[in-house]
Design an enzyme around this catalytic site. Structure first.
Site, mmCIF file in Angstrom:
data_model
loop_
_atom_site.group_PDB
_atom_site.id
_atom_site.type_symbol
_atom_site.label_atom_id
_atom_site.label_comp_id
_atom_site.label_asym_id
_atom_site.label_seq_id
_atom_site.Cartn_x
_atom_site.Cartn_y
_atom_site.Cartn_z
ATOM 1 N N TYR A 220 -5.420 6.019 -8.937
ATOM 2 C CA TYR A 220 -6.634 5.141 -8.438
ATOM 3 C C TYR A 220 -7.869 5.434 -9.052
ATOM 4 C CZ TYR A 220 -4.182 2.742 -4.832
ATOM 5 O OH TYR A 220 -3.172 2.048 -3.913
ATOM 6 N N CYS B 113 0.769 -1.210 0.109
ATOM 7 C CA CYS B 113 0.135 -0.031 0.115
ATOM 8 C C CYS B 113 0.735 1.516 0.055
ATOM 9 C CB CYS B 113 -1.015 0.180 1.401
ATOM 10 S SG CYS B 113 -1.546 1.638 1.497
HETATM 11 N N1 LIG Z 1 -6.836 7.418 3.459
HETATM 12 C C1 LIG Z 1 -6.197 6.460 4.115
HETATM 13 C C2 LIG Z 1 -5.826 5.549 2.763
HETATM 14 C C3 LIG Z 1 -5.595 4.214 3.030
HETATM 15 C C4 LIG Z 1 -6.057 3.246 2.192
HETATM 16 O O1 LIG Z 1 -6.952 3.491 1.267
HETATM 17 N N2 LIG Z 1 -5.496 1.987 2.143
HETATM 18 C C5 LIG Z 1 -5.699 0.717 1.014
HETATM 19 C C6 LIG Z 1 -4.828 0.161 0.870
HETATM 20 S S1 LIG Z 1 -3.628 0.987 -0.438
HETATM 21 C C7 LIG Z 1 -6.541 -0.143 2.129
HETATM 22 O O2 LIG Z 1 -6.372 -0.689 3.176
HETATM 23 N N3 LIG Z 1 -7.571 -0.284 1.504
HETATM 24 C C8 LIG Z 1 -8.505 -1.442 2.033
HETATM 25 C C9 LIG Z 1 -10.121 -1.618 1.568
HETATM 26 O O3 LIG Z 1 -10.256 -0.584 0.910
HETATM 27 O O4 LIG Z 1 -10.597 -2.358 1.836
HETATM 28 C C10 LIG Z 1 -4.914 6.834 4.543
HETATM 29 O O5 LIG Z 1 -4.781 8.199 4.854
HETATM 30 O O6 LIG Z 1 -4.036 6.257 5.195
#
Ligand SMILES: N[C@@H](CCC(=O)N[C@@H](CS)C(=O)NCC(=O)O)C(=O)O
Length: 313
Positions: free
Chosen positions: A181, A49
């Site tokens: 994205y 990530c």
């Molecule tokens: N806005 C979050 C973004 C984190 C994020 O979107 N991480 C993704 C992986 S790149 C995630 O864990 N996604 C899991 C999901 O959406 O189920 C941050 O500031 O850390």
């Protein structure tokens, strides 16, 4: 497709990112209820990530490995979300013995129904998530834990450049970090094309900027460089193909490609980059984008080749 990363409320084929649910701060004086301390906080990350990668980088550059523990989740996510495994160098979760990161969210807020995302900064003392916002966690690790950091020679947010850093962070986030994205998860041709074109318009601007300056704001990297790095390092391996951002690769931009190798070769950074996790995560976790779940063999990138950018210092 995970419903989490592609929420139901999306409109007209556009990807909508969820607001972060937990936004507390660790402070040096403890006034927030979360005082800076060694051994109290734990970071849960995925090496795949980009948002989590930013926090891994700051922890490494500040030398906070002894003060803040870290657990890496399995790169493959299914409908149960991020999970811990016994693979070497990864889980099982040493702090709480969890099998899924969802357990951290449930322990903090039993009514939580949102997506379970990384990174997570966990407080062992109160038994709750301090923050799941990568911008905030980055800033906390950049300065709040200085009493416990082994290295303090880098200023990630020099006061003189504060407003420039904020502006550039926002510009790069919208068009590049999140732009890839928006291109990759679009389900509408025009929405995809606008996002992908936005990515390259910004990369073209950055290419010109990096012709004159070794790093974005001078001769040393600041927060903004590392925020950009996590997207550039994934670009040719993942975003170019999987997310269809394929006007140009990073290797086609002389300055960006040299800059990317410069940052990659910066002390300790290469050890934070795991292309196996990166490639398996993206190509195997988004079946709506890649139904075969085949992980491509390339690209062949020589990130250790001399970059020659020291002459700009
Ligand atoms: N806005 C979050 C973004 C984190 C994020 O979107 N991480 C993704 C992986 S790149 C995630 O864990 N996604 C899991 C999901 O959406 O189920 C941050 O500031 O850390």
């Amino acid at each position: 497709m995970t419903t989490a990363e592609f929420p139901k409320e999306h409109v007209k084929g556009a990807f909508a990112r969820q607001e972060d649910a937990f936004a507390n701060w660790v402070t040096t004086d403890g006034s927030s209820g979360f005082p800076a301390a060694a051994g109290r906080y734990h970071l849960y990350v995925s090496l795949a990530c980009p948002w989590a990668h930013r926090t891994v980088i700051v922890r490494k550059l500040k030398g906070l490995e002894d003060a803040i523990g870290m657990t890496v989740v399995d790169p493959i996510r299914d409908e149960r979300g991020w999970r811990f495994t016994d693979a070497p160098g990864m889980g099982p979760d040493p702090v709480n013995g969890w099998r899924f990161l969802a357990e951290a969210y449930a322990a903090t807020d039993p009514s939580y129904r949102g997506r379970v995302t990384v990174p997570v900064l966990w407080d062992k003392t109160t038994g709750r998530i301090v923050s799941n916002n990568d911008d905030d966690i980055m800033r906390m690790l950049e300065s709040t834990f200085d009493a416990f950091a082994r290295k303090n020679d880098l200023d990630f947010y020099p006061e003189a450049h504060a407003s420039l850093i904020d502006a550039l962070n926002a510009e790069i986030y919208t068009s590049v970090n999140n732009g890839v994205y928006r291109a990759g998860f679009a389900t509408d041709q025009a929405v995809y094309a606008a996002a992908a074109e936005g990515v390259f318009n910004e990369l073209d601007r950055l290419e010109a900027r990096l012709a004159k300056s070794r790093f974005l704001l001078g001769t040393l990297p600041v927060e903004t460089d590392w925020r950009l790095f996590v997207t550039l390092i994934r670009f040719d391996a993942v975003y170019y193909g999987h997310f269809k951002c394929n006007l140009r690769r990073i290797v086609d931009y002389p300055n960006l490609w040299g800059y990317l190798r410069d940052l990659y070769q910066f002390r300790g950074i290469a050890s934070t980059v795991n292309f196996d996790h990166i490639k398996r995560h993206y190509y195997m976790t988004h079946p709506h984008v890649n139904p075969s779940r085949i992980v491509p063999i390339g690209p062949a990138l020589d990130l250790t080749a001399p970059h020659g950018r020291e002459r700009m210092s």
